[in-house]
Enzyme design. Structure first.
Site, PDB file in Angstrom:
ATOM      1  N   ILE A 114       3.128   4.516  -0.460  1.00 36.30           N
ATOM      2  CA  ILE A 114       4.281   4.850  -1.291  1.00 36.30           C
ATOM      3  C   ILE A 114       4.927   3.589  -1.854  1.00 36.30           C
ATOM      4  O   ILE A 114       5.349   3.569  -3.019  1.00 36.30           O
ATOM      5  CB  ILE A 114       5.307   5.666  -0.475  1.00 36.30           C
ATOM      6  CG1 ILE A 114       4.729   7.036  -0.126  1.00 36.30           C
ATOM      7  CG2 ILE A 114       6.609   5.835  -1.252  1.00 36.30           C
ATOM      8  CD1 ILE A 114       5.605   7.873   0.792  1.00 36.30           C
ATOM      9  N   SER A 137      -2.179   8.340   1.501  1.00 41.97           N
ATOM     10  CA  SER A 137      -1.959   6.918   1.770  1.00 41.97           C
ATOM     11  C   SER A 137      -2.966   6.480   2.824  1.00 41.97           C
ATOM     12  O   SER A 137      -3.835   7.254   3.240  1.00 41.97           O
ATOM     13  CB  SER A 137      -0.524   6.684   2.276  1.00 41.97           C
ATOM     14  OG  SER A 137      -0.364   7.192   3.589  1.00 41.97           O
ATOM     15  N   LYS A 144      12.448   8.124  12.592  1.00 35.60           N
ATOM     16  CA  LYS A 144      12.973   8.610  11.312  1.00 35.60           C
ATOM     17  C   LYS A 144      14.307   9.333  11.493  1.00 35.60           C
ATOM     18  O   LYS A 144      15.191   9.236  10.638  1.00 35.60           O
ATOM     19  CB  LYS A 144      11.952   9.529  10.638  1.00 35.60           C
ATOM     20  CG  LYS A 144      10.644   8.826  10.258  1.00 35.60           C
ATOM     21  CD  LYS A 144      10.884   7.669   9.291  1.00 35.60           C
ATOM     22  CE  LYS A 144       9.580   7.051   8.818  1.00 35.60           C
ATOM     23  NZ  LYS A 144       9.788   5.940   7.850  1.00 35.60           N
ATOM     24  N   SER A 155      11.398  10.612   6.170  1.00 37.85           N
ATOM     25  CA  SER A 155      10.284  11.551   6.246  1.00 37.85           C
ATOM     26  C   SER A 155      10.848  12.932   6.531  1.00 37.85           C
ATOM     27  O   SER A 155      11.967  13.059   7.038  1.00 37.85           O
ATOM     28  CB  SER A 155       9.331  11.140   7.380  1.00 37.85           C
ATOM     29  OG  SER A 155       8.363  12.133   7.624  1.00 37.85           O
ATOM     30  N   SER A 158       0.843  -1.199   0.000  1.00 38.32           N
ATOM     31  CA  SER A 158       0.000   0.000   0.000  1.00 38.32           C
ATOM     32  C   SER A 158       0.877   1.247   0.000  1.00 38.32           C
ATOM     33  O   SER A 158       2.103   1.173   0.139  1.00 38.32           O
ATOM     34  CB  SER A 158      -0.923   0.015   1.230  1.00 38.32           C
ATOM     35  OG  SER A 158      -0.162   0.077   2.426  1.00 38.32           O
ATOM     36  N   TYR A 212       7.257   8.704  16.131  1.00 35.06           N
ATOM     37  CA  TYR A 212       7.499   8.552  14.703  1.00 35.06           C
ATOM     38  C   TYR A 212       8.726   9.347  14.264  1.00 35.06           C
ATOM     39  O   TYR A 212       9.602   8.839  13.559  1.00 35.06           O
ATOM     40  CB  TYR A 212       6.258   9.008  13.941  1.00 35.06           C
ATOM     41  CG  TYR A 212       6.378   8.936  12.441  1.00 35.06           C
ATOM     42  CD1 TYR A 212       6.343   7.710  11.779  1.00 35.06           C
ATOM     43  CD2 TYR A 212       6.510  10.093  11.680  1.00 35.06           C
ATOM     44  CE1 TYR A 212       6.433   7.639  10.398  1.00 35.06           C
ATOM     45  CE2 TYR A 212       6.610  10.029  10.302  1.00 35.06           C
ATOM     46  CZ  TYR A 212       6.569   8.807   9.666  1.00 35.06           C
ATOM     47  OH  TYR A 212       6.669   8.738   8.303  1.00 35.06           O
TER      48      TYR A 212
END
Length: 325
Positions: free
Chosen positions: A58, A234, A203, A186, A56, A199
């Site tokens: 990217i 997304s 990253k 990201s 799913s 998150y």
């Protein structure tokens, strides 16, 4: 005009042109140059590309982009049924045979299975040219409202999962004398934003580890491309962690939101891979301008962030979780 005046005029014109290009663009200036004058993804025809998180978002979009370019693919994610659907579409998009695509279910947290997965790919295709570390999961919650166990889960999945697969592939890259790691980081890996603590930290960790690997592996003809997307359409917010155990955010992105399309993002990533760029920023405005500000004028960017970011803090506290990034 004397020489000094000419130099000043040329410098001012360069700055103005760069500012205009930046303001109108949806990727960094280097990637804009390569998109216009560099290689296209078609240059990758025949390459063996392994994409994690290919079911799913990217990863799926990039699978279609590289299939159209004539790459042979390894598609990995946890759900085999979704991967089979992506495979069917890839065969149509790229006019590929079924045996040009290997569906390989993979759990990023099952670290002890990653070496066997590499062996499976090598047995099937004999080599791996490019590994795209794309799999991961987003998260939305204030730092103080996020349990330590969630911090740990996000880091184990987004950071250690990618590192584990990379370490499993590295010996093969050394043996064959070349290889290319592409990592979906990201903009949250370049700067922080309210509600993205776990998150963003995962990253940032990816950025640091792969920046080290890029230097260590340079003389071995092993490349690293870090891709830093901003807001992209997304299903990431549907499955995102919150601050609590066994809870998903369950937010669906709406067509009217100001985000980049998956197709456009995948196209730009294809250009970045083909031109072997070290790092690229792919984002709509004003995100792209802000990351430039943060990169080159960090003091000003942080000063603005603390003040302008309070609106986002309030939104997160009020449970408005369909925020960008």
């Amino acid at each position: 005009m004397d020489f000094l005046t000419i130099c000043v005029v040329l410098f001012v014109l360069t700055v103005v042109v760069a500012a205009v290009r930046l303001g109108q663009g949806d990727c960094d200036l280097t990637l804009q140059w390569f998109e216009k004058f560099g290689k296209s993804a078609a240059e990758l025809k025949g390459k063996i590309v392994w994409i994690t998180g290919a079911s799913s978002g990217i990863g799926e979009g990039l699978a279609y982009e590289l299939a159209a370019a004539g790459c042979r693919l390894v598609l990995s994610a946890r759900r085999e049924d979704l991967l089979e659907e992506v495979k069917k579409k890839c065969c149509v998009t790229g006019n590929l045979r079924e045996d040009d695509i290997l569906v390989l279910p993979l759990d990023l947290l099952a670290y002890d299975t990653h070496s066997n997965a590499v062996e499976t790919v090598i047995k099937y295709f004999k080599k791996i040219d490019i590994l795209v570390n794309n799999a991961g999961r987003s998260q939305r919650a204030m730092c103080e409202d996020t349990s330590l166990s969630i911090d740990k889960q996000v880091l184990e999945l987004n950071f250690l999962g990618a590192v584990s697969v990379t370490k499993a592939v590295l010996p093969q890259f050394r043996r064959q004398g070349h290889g290319h790691f592409v990592v979906t980081s990201s903009l949250a890996g370049k700067l922080g934003a309210p509600g993205l603590g776990s998150y963003s930290s995962s990253k940032h960790a990816l950025q640091g580890w792969f920046d080290c690997l890029r230097i260590e592996a340079f003389t071995k003809n092993i490349l690293v491309t870090m891709v830093c997307p901003g807001s992209v359409y997304s299903q990431s917010l549907m499955h995102a962690f919150t601050g609590k155990e066994n809870e998903s955010l369950g937010v669906e992105m709406k067509p009217g939101e100001h985000r980049m399309s998956t197709d456009r993002c995948s196209h730009l990533i294809g250009v970045a891979i083909a031109n072997q760029v070290d790092e690229v920023w792919v984002a709509v405005q004003p995100e792209l301008t802000y990351v430039y500000l943060f990169q080159y004028l960090p003091g000003i960017a942080r000063w603005l962030g603390k003040r302008l970011g309070q609106k986002r803090v309030q939104a997160v506290q009020q449970g408005k979780s369909n925020l960008h990034a």
